[in-house]
Design a protein around this motif. Structure first.
Motif, PDB file in Angstrom:
ATOM      1  N   VAL A 158       0.840  -1.201   0.000  1.00 44.21           N
ATOM      2  CA  VAL A 158       0.000   0.000   0.000  1.00 44.21           C
ATOM      3  C   VAL A 158       0.877   1.254   0.000  1.00 44.21           C
ATOM      4  O   VAL A 158       0.626   2.207  -0.742  1.00 44.21           O
ATOM      5  CB  VAL A 158      -0.967   0.001   1.197  1.00 44.21           C
ATOM      6  CG1 VAL A 158      -1.698   1.327   1.312  1.00 44.21           C
ATOM      7  CG2 VAL A 158      -1.964  -1.134   1.066  1.00 44.21           C
ATOM      8  N   ALA A 159       1.941   1.255   0.809  1.00 38.71           N
ATOM      9  CA  ALA A 159       2.846   2.403   0.855  1.00 38.71           C
ATOM     10  C   ALA A 159       3.555   2.605  -0.479  1.00 38.71           C
ATOM     11  O   ALA A 159       3.680   3.743  -0.953  1.00 38.71           O
ATOM     12  CB  ALA A 159       3.869   2.219   1.970  1.00 38.71           C
ATOM     13  N   PHE A 164       4.151   5.514  -5.556  1.00 34.54           N
ATOM     14  CA  PHE A 164       4.178   5.499  -7.007  1.00 34.54           C
ATOM     15  C   PHE A 164       3.135   6.439  -7.589  1.00 34.54           C
ATOM     16  O   PHE A 164       3.413   7.224  -8.480  1.00 34.54           O
ATOM     17  CB  PHE A 164       3.956   4.074  -7.515  1.00 34.54           C
ATOM     18  CG  PHE A 164       4.006   3.937  -9.006  1.00 34.54           C
ATOM     19  CD1 PHE A 164       5.193   4.121  -9.698  1.00 34.54           C
ATOM     20  CD2 PHE A 164       2.864   3.644  -9.718  1.00 34.54           C
ATOM     21  CE1 PHE A 164       5.231   4.008 -11.067  1.00 34.54           C
ATOM     22  CE2 PHE A 164       2.899   3.537 -11.097  1.00 34.54           C
ATOM     23  CZ  PHE A 164       4.092   3.710 -11.776  1.00 34.54           C
ATOM     24  N   SER A 165       1.927   6.348  -7.078  1.00 37.78           N
ATOM     25  CA  SER A 165       0.832   7.197  -7.540  1.00 37.78           C
ATOM     26  C   SER A 165      -0.228   7.216  -6.444  1.00 37.78           C
ATOM     27  O   SER A 165      -0.819   6.174  -6.135  1.00 37.78           O
ATOM     28  CB  SER A 165       0.250   6.652  -8.842  1.00 37.78           C
ATOM     29  OG  SER A 165      -0.878   7.389  -9.234  1.00 37.78           O
ATOM     30  N   ALA A 166      -0.457   8.379  -5.867  1.00 42.90           N
ATOM     31  CA  ALA A 166      -1.364   8.493  -4.720  1.00 42.90           C
ATOM     32  C   ALA A 166      -2.739   7.860  -4.964  1.00 42.90           C
ATOM     33  O   ALA A 166      -3.259   7.190  -4.070  1.00 42.90           O
ATOM     34  CB  ALA A 166      -1.500   9.945  -4.301  1.00 42.90           C
ATOM     35  N   PRO A 167      -3.348   8.032  -6.138  1.00 45.03           N
ATOM     36  CA  PRO A 167      -4.665   7.395  -6.339  1.00 45.03           C
ATOM     37  C   PRO A 167      -4.627   5.868  -6.272  1.00 45.03           C
ATOM     38  O   PRO A 167      -5.632   5.234  -5.989  1.00 45.03           O
ATOM     39  CB  PRO A 167      -5.094   7.866  -7.733  1.00 45.03           C
ATOM     40  CG  PRO A 167      -4.355   9.130  -7.952  1.00 45.03           C
ATOM     41  CD  PRO A 167      -3.042   8.953  -7.237  1.00 45.03           C
ATOM     42  N   ALA A 169      -3.243   4.151  -4.024  1.00 46.36           N
ATOM     43  CA  ALA A 169      -3.323   3.727  -2.627  1.00 46.36           C
ATOM     44  C   ALA A 169      -4.755   3.367  -2.240  1.00 46.36           C
ATOM     45  O   ALA A 169      -4.960   2.505  -1.378  1.00 46.36           O
ATOM     46  CB  ALA A 169      -2.791   4.822  -1.711  1.00 46.36           C
ATOM     47  N   LEU A 170      -5.744   4.009  -2.864  1.00 44.90           N
ATOM     48  CA  LEU A 170      -7.147   3.723  -2.502  1.00 44.90           C
ATOM     49  C   LEU A 170      -7.530   2.279  -2.810  1.00 44.90           C
ATOM     50  O   LEU A 170      -7.944   1.555  -1.899  1.00 44.90           O
ATOM     51  CB  LEU A 170      -8.086   4.708  -3.186  1.00 44.90           C
ATOM     52  CG  LEU A 170      -7.888   6.179  -2.821  1.00 44.90           C
ATOM     53  CD1 LEU A 170      -8.893   7.038  -3.573  1.00 44.90           C
ATOM     54  CD2 LEU A 170      -8.012   6.381  -1.341  1.00 44.90           C
ATOM     55  N   PRO A 171      -7.390   1.809  -4.050  1.00 49.99           N
ATOM     56  CA  PRO A 171      -7.742   0.403  -4.272  1.00 49.99           C
ATOM     57  C   PRO A 171      -6.773  -0.558  -3.589  1.00 49.99           C
ATOM     58  O   PRO A 171      -7.160  -1.667  -3.208  1.00 49.99           O
ATOM     59  CB  PRO A 171      -7.706   0.243  -5.790  1.00 49.99           C
ATOM     60  CG  PRO A 171      -6.979   1.408  -6.310  1.00 49.99           C
ATOM     61  CD  PRO A 171      -7.096   2.504  -5.298  1.00 49.99           C
ATOM     62  N   ALA A 172      -5.526  -0.129  -3.412  1.00 53.21           N
ATOM     63  CA  ALA A 172      -4.546  -1.010  -2.756  1.00 53.21           C
ATOM     64  C   ALA A 172      -4.899  -1.267  -1.299  1.00 53.21           C
ATOM     65  O   ALA A 172      -4.453  -2.266  -0.726  1.00 53.21           O
ATOM     66  CB  ALA A 172      -3.147  -0.414  -2.864  1.00 53.21           C
TER      67      ALA A 172
END
Length: 194
Positions: A158-159, A164-167, A169-172
């Motif tokens: 998740v981190a 890599f790309s903030a968006p 992180a949501l599905p991750a």
């Protein structure tokens, strides 16, 4: 046969990503994080078991987890992280003997608290008490270091996704309950084999 197995596994992965978005939206008030993780873990558990599930069952589980003290567990978790942050700030600001060791210990405590929260959220079922789940999850986090490492690896994914790309992180975020479910399943299978 192989194609069906691939599609089933890809379907579970897709549910993990969708669940991550649901968890992110449900956890926006921050204190609802444990309840959101519990609802997400329940959704993924039902998906893997082949039960029909969706946003309505996720929302119902979220409400039940909040009524069962999920918000109090969230307050406790964020207070513990704030205490760790204050400890790290204190160690950085003043040249304290053993400061590096204290800082490393504070980071380990933060990781343990996060793994404990994730394990408690995975163990949550409707009607369960967060007050009873948290101490048991804390003990499991210490007694099952391999499973806890699996959960920490989920945190690392998740981190890395957020870096890599903030968006992403949501599905991750859906990978956190998935990794914790895998750790809990691994531990229960090991106990059954022993």
């Amino acid at each position: 046969m192989r194609r069906d197995r691939f599609l089933a596994r890809f379907g579970v992965f897709a549910e993990c990503l969708l669940t991550g978005v649901w968890i992110a939206v449900a956890a926006l008030p921050l204190v609802t994080l444990p309840a959101a993780l519990a609802a997400g873990a329940g959704h993924l558990r039902r998906t893997v078991e082949g039960e029909g599930t969706g946003l309505r069952s996720f929302a119902a589980a979220l409400r039940a987890a909040l009524r069962g003290g999920g918000w109090a567990a969230g307050l406790l978790y964020w207070a513990a992280l704030a205490l760790v942050g204050a400890d790290l700030a204190f160690v950085r600001a003043l040249p304290v003997p053993g400061g590096r060791a204290a800082g490393a210990l504070a980071l380990l405590v933060a990781l343990w608290a996060t793994v404990t929260l994730l394990r408690a959220a995975t163990a949550w079922r409707p009607g369960a008490s967060w007050r009873a789940l948290l101490p048991d999850a804390g003990r499991r986090a210490l007694r099952d270091p391999a499973g806890s490492l699996l959960v920490v690896c989920g945190l690392a994914v998740v981190a890395a996704s957020a870096w890599f790309s903030a968006p992403l992180a949501l599905p991750a975020l859906g990978l956190l309950p998935a990794a914790t479910l895998a750790a809990e399943h691994r531990a229960s299978t090991a106990l059954a084999d022993a």
